[in-house]
Write a protein that holds these residues in place. Structure first.
Motif, PDB file in Angstrom:
ATOM      1  N   ILE A 341       0.847  -1.198   0.000  1.00 25.67           N
ATOM      2  CA  ILE A 341       0.000   0.000   0.000  1.00 25.67           C
ATOM      3  C   ILE A 341       0.883   1.250   0.000  1.00 25.67           C
ATOM      4  O   ILE A 341       0.652   2.193  -0.771  1.00 25.67           O
ATOM      5  CB  ILE A 341      -0.946  -0.004   1.224  1.00 25.67           C
ATOM      6  N   SER A 342       1.915   1.240   0.838  1.00 27.36           N
ATOM      7  CA  SER A 342       2.820   2.397   0.907  1.00 27.36           C
ATOM      8  C   SER A 342       3.556   2.599  -0.410  1.00 27.36           C
ATOM      9  O   SER A 342       3.703   3.733  -0.893  1.00 27.36           O
ATOM     10  CB  SER A 342       3.831   2.204   2.042  1.00 27.36           C
ATOM     11  N   ILE A 343       4.029   1.507  -1.011  1.00 32.28           N
ATOM     12  CA  ILE A 343       4.732   1.604  -2.297  1.00 32.28           C
ATOM     13  C   ILE A 343       3.800   2.146  -3.364  1.00 32.28           C
ATOM     14  O   ILE A 343       4.178   2.989  -4.180  1.00 32.28           O
ATOM     15  CB  ILE A 343       5.293   0.226  -2.700  1.00 32.28           C
ATOM     16  N   ALA A 375      13.231  -6.189 -10.261  1.00 30.31           N
ATOM     17  CA  ALA A 375      13.841  -7.439  -9.797  1.00 30.31           C
ATOM     18  C   ALA A 375      15.365  -7.387  -9.947  1.00 30.31           C
ATOM     19  O   ALA A 375      16.098  -7.868  -9.073  1.00 30.31           O
ATOM     20  CB  ALA A 375      13.267  -8.618 -10.573  1.00 30.31           C
ATOM     21  N   HIS A 376      15.835  -6.790 -11.031  1.00 30.34           N
ATOM     22  CA  HIS A 376      17.282  -6.682 -11.251  1.00 30.34           C
ATOM     23  C   HIS A 376      17.926  -5.777 -10.197  1.00 30.34           C
ATOM     24  O   HIS A 376      18.977  -6.114  -9.625  1.00 30.34           O
ATOM     25  CB  HIS A 376      17.561  -6.129 -12.644  1.00 30.34           C
ATOM     26  N   ARG A 377      17.302  -4.636  -9.935  1.00 29.88           N
ATOM     27  CA  ARG A 377      17.841  -3.730  -8.924  1.00 29.88           C
ATOM     28  C   ARG A 377      17.798  -4.368  -7.537  1.00 29.88           C
ATOM     29  O   ARG A 377      18.735  -4.204  -6.733  1.00 29.88           O
ATOM     30  CB  ARG A 377      17.063  -2.407  -8.926  1.00 29.88           C
ATOM     31  N   LEU A 384      16.328 -11.414  -3.468  1.00 23.73           N
ATOM     32  CA  LEU A 384      15.945 -12.290  -4.569  1.00 23.73           C
ATOM     33  C   LEU A 384      14.430 -12.273  -4.739  1.00 23.73           C
ATOM     34  O   LEU A 384      13.690 -12.738  -3.871  1.00 23.73           O
ATOM     35  CB  LEU A 384      16.411 -13.723  -4.303  1.00 23.73           C
ATOM     36  N   ILE A 385      13.970 -11.692  -5.849  1.00 20.27           N
ATOM     37  CA  ILE A 385      12.556 -11.741  -6.210  1.00 20.27           C
ATOM     38  C   ILE A 385      12.476 -12.070  -7.694  1.00 20.27           C
ATOM     39  O   ILE A 385      13.383 -11.774  -8.469  1.00 20.27           O
ATOM     40  CB  ILE A 385      11.811 -10.411  -5.934  1.00 20.27           C
ATOM     41  N   GLU A 386      11.385 -12.689  -8.104  1.00 17.90           N
ATOM     42  CA  GLU A 386      11.196 -13.003  -9.511  1.00 17.90           C
ATOM     43  C   GLU A 386       9.999 -12.239 -10.062  1.00 17.90           C
ATOM     44  O   GLU A 386       9.283 -11.541  -9.335  1.00 17.90           O
ATOM     45  CB  GLU A 386      11.006 -14.513  -9.723  1.00 17.90           C
ATOM     46  N   THR A 387       9.786 -12.370 -11.352  1.00 23.40           N
ATOM     47  CA  THR A 387       8.625 -11.776 -11.996  1.00 23.40           C
ATOM     48  C   THR A 387       7.689 -12.880 -12.466  1.00 23.40           C
ATOM     49  O   THR A 387       8.095 -14.036 -12.613  1.00 23.40           O
ATOM     50  CB  THR A 387       9.029 -10.910 -13.203  1.00 23.40           C
ATOM     51  N   SER A 388       6.441 -12.536 -12.688  1.00 23.22           N
ATOM     52  CA  SER A 388       5.479 -13.495 -13.223  1.00 23.22           C
ATOM     53  C   SER A 388       4.485 -12.758 -14.104  1.00 23.22           C
ATOM     54  O   SER A 388       4.577 -11.542 -14.291  1.00 23.22           O
ATOM     55  CB  SER A 388       4.756 -14.244 -12.100  1.00 23.22           C
ATOM     56  N   GLY A 389       3.530 -13.495 -14.656  1.00 20.78           N
ATOM     57  CA  GLY A 389       2.587 -12.918 -15.598  1.00 20.78           C
ATOM     58  C   GLY A 389       2.985 -13.267 -17.023  1.00 20.78           C
ATOM     59  O   GLY A 389       4.138 -13.605 -17.296  1.00 20.78           O
ATOM     60  N   PRO A 390       2.044 -13.198 -17.952  1.00 22.92           N
ATOM     61  CA  PRO A 390       2.328 -13.585 -19.340  1.00 22.92           C
ATOM     62  C   PRO A 390       3.421 -12.772 -20.000  1.00 22.92           C
ATOM     63  O   PRO A 390       4.075 -13.234 -20.929  1.00 22.92           O
ATOM     64  CB  PRO A 390       0.972 -13.399 -20.044  1.00 22.92           C
ATOM     65  N   ALA A 416      10.929  -1.477  -1.859  1.00 23.45           N
ATOM     66  CA  ALA A 416      10.508  -0.082  -2.017  1.00 23.45           C
ATOM     67  C   ALA A 416      11.621   0.751  -2.642  1.00 23.45           C
ATOM     68  O   ALA A 416      11.374   1.573  -3.539  1.00 23.45           O
ATOM     69  CB  ALA A 416      10.102   0.496  -0.664  1.00 23.45           C
ATOM     70  N   ARG A 417      12.850   0.538  -2.192  1.00 25.78           N
ATOM     71  CA  ARG A 417      13.984   1.264  -2.762  1.00 25.78           C
ATOM     72  C   ARG A 417      14.172   0.900  -4.247  1.00 25.78           C
ATOM     73  O   ARG A 417      14.444   1.768  -5.073  1.00 25.78           O
ATOM     74  CB  ARG A 417      15.246   0.953  -1.961  1.00 25.78           C
ATOM     75  N   SER A 418      14.013  -0.380  -4.554  1.00 24.23           N
ATOM     76  CA  SER A 418      14.183  -0.841  -5.936  1.00 24.23           C
ATOM     77  C   SER A 418      13.148  -0.203  -6.856  1.00 24.23           C
ATOM     78  O   SER A 418      13.444   0.136  -8.008  1.00 24.23           O
ATOM     79  CB  SER A 418      14.092  -2.364  -6.009  1.00 24.23           C
TER      80      SER A 418
END
Length: 423
Positions: A341-343, A375-377, A384-390, A416-418
């Protein structure tokens, strides 16, 4: 964080081009514990990926590790096909006592091959065998695995194209809110079923994820799932819930469909069922559907005894006390939601939507390439986070269920920083 260039030469010259996760995280990981991973140079990473949902209890969970080491040190059976073993008996009894009976679920337990797609293949095969029909209905943006039967009920065009042959006997229908609430739920689906000229063969089953993980963290409403279950019953179709990524407590309850108050005919479970990241999967189904002939569906590695050992230990450690784990997961989920919510408020023009349940959340941007940059930043900053979705347009948060509130705050601050630094 200062990251030196790791030696990736053997991966780049010898390993197939099909590798993917390592491209987004270009380092060589060496060890891991809890929600932390460490590369060969000692750099620390907070893990909001959890083995794509296979590590709900964190890396090298000490309770599960101790059980596994003790079993191996006494020369417990490692490979057993579908032979009866003490490890399998202990798992089955514990699973019945701590998971099935408290939820009044009557399921028989089948051990297909050790991965999620093996469980899906067995579910589809059983549904067709029981109903004597070939067609299966799935949903837009679904993901059910990479083998041919699973791909046939998967929505992602890129992954489907990898099959190299036509994918048949699967028909997609709109997932919950696919038309942004402008079309009545299941209007199109039921019309096709009742129209003799629709061209839709009578399906044997419908397969659904309650939360589409790879599809973009699309959350089905409980009332939508209940309506789907009622439709399946009216139309003599089996309901298969794919709980491979969202089961084992990921959304709060042990099974993700519990909140909707439904009892699917067939349930597929994998990923965190072993608790330790060891390959293991289950196909659960109502007793009257158990019409298999002995050996009709088998596999060399369907009896992963070390996985039975860690699975039993995980159930005893985290699910023996009723709702404690579920309450903790929901509380951690509220912590993530407040951060999102804050982001969103800080980046109101850029964030399209946040959504999720329990400890699976997605953050979608209007700019579809933004998620990849975030995700790269985050990786550069030690998250470590990934992306999803088509179109990989959603940042996907999938931390371990055992993550501490402090670790969660730390990772959410990095997120949030990323976001701020990738405008």
């Amino acid at each position: 964080m200062t990251i030196t260039q790791p030696d990736l030469s053997v991966f780049e010259t010898l390993e197939s081009e099909v590798r993917s996760y390592c491209r987004g995280w270009p380092t060589v990981f060496d060890r891991a514990r809890g929600s932390r991973m460490y590369d060969e140079d000692g750099h620390e990473y907070l893990d909001f990926f959890a083995g794509a949902g296979s590590l709900n209890y964190g890396h090298n969970n000490p309770v599960l590790k101790r059980a596994l080491i003790d079993y191996l040190e006494r020369d417990g059976v490692t490979h057993g096909l579908d032979m009866s073993t003490s490890a399998k008996r202990a798992f089955l009894q514990t699973f019945q006592d701590l998971v099935l009976r408290p939820r009044d679920l009557p399921y028989k337990v089948m051990f297909p091959g050790p991965t999620g797609t093996n469980a899906v293949e067995s579910a589809l095969k059983l549904a067709r065998k029981v109903k004597g029909r070939e067609a299966i209905v799935s949903f837009t943006n679904a993901f059910h695995g990479m083998s041919l039967g699973s791909l046939a009920v998967t929505g992602n065009a890129f992954k489907r194209a990898g099959a190299g042959i036509p994918l048949v006997h699967g028909t997609p229908m709109p997932f919950d809110n696919y038309f942004d609430g402008t079309v009545e739920d299941f209007l199109w689906f039921e019309r096709l079923l009742e129209d003799q000229g629709s061209g839709l063969n009578k399906p044997a089953a419908v397969i659904v994820e309650t939360v589409q993980g790879e599809g973009g963290i699309n959350v089905a409403r409980p009332e939508w799932l209940r309506a789907l279950a009622e439709l399946c019953e009216r139309q003599d179709m089996l309901l298969i819930v794919d709980d491979i990524q969202m089961g084992c407590g990921r959304t709060g309850a042990f099974f993700s469909f519990e909140e909707a108050g439904i009892t699917p005919d067939i349930v597929t479970v994998s990923k965190s069922i072993s608790g330790y990241g060891l390959p293991m999967s289950l196909c659960l189904f109502k007793p009257e559907l158990d019409i298999w002939e002995p050996g009709e569906h088998n596999g060399t590695f369907r009896g992963n005894n070390p996985a039975f050992v860690t699975a039993t230990a995980a159930l005893e450690a985290y699910w023996a006390d009723g709702s404690a784990m579920e309450k903790q997961t929901r509380k951690r989920g509220e912590q993530i939601e407040q951060a999102l919510i804050s982001i969103t408020e800080e980046n109101l023009a850029d964030v399209k939507e946040y959504r999720g349940r329990g400890l699976v959340w997605g953050l979608e941007f209007h700019d579809k390439e933004r998620a990849g940059r975030v995700a790269h930043r985050a990786f550069e900053l030690g998250l470590l986070i990934e992306t999803s979705g088509p179109e990989s347009e959603v940042v996907k948060l999938l931390p371990a269920l055992t993550i501490t509130p402090e670790e969660l705050d730390e990772g959410l601050s990095v997120l949030a920083r990323s976001v701020r630094e990738t405008i």
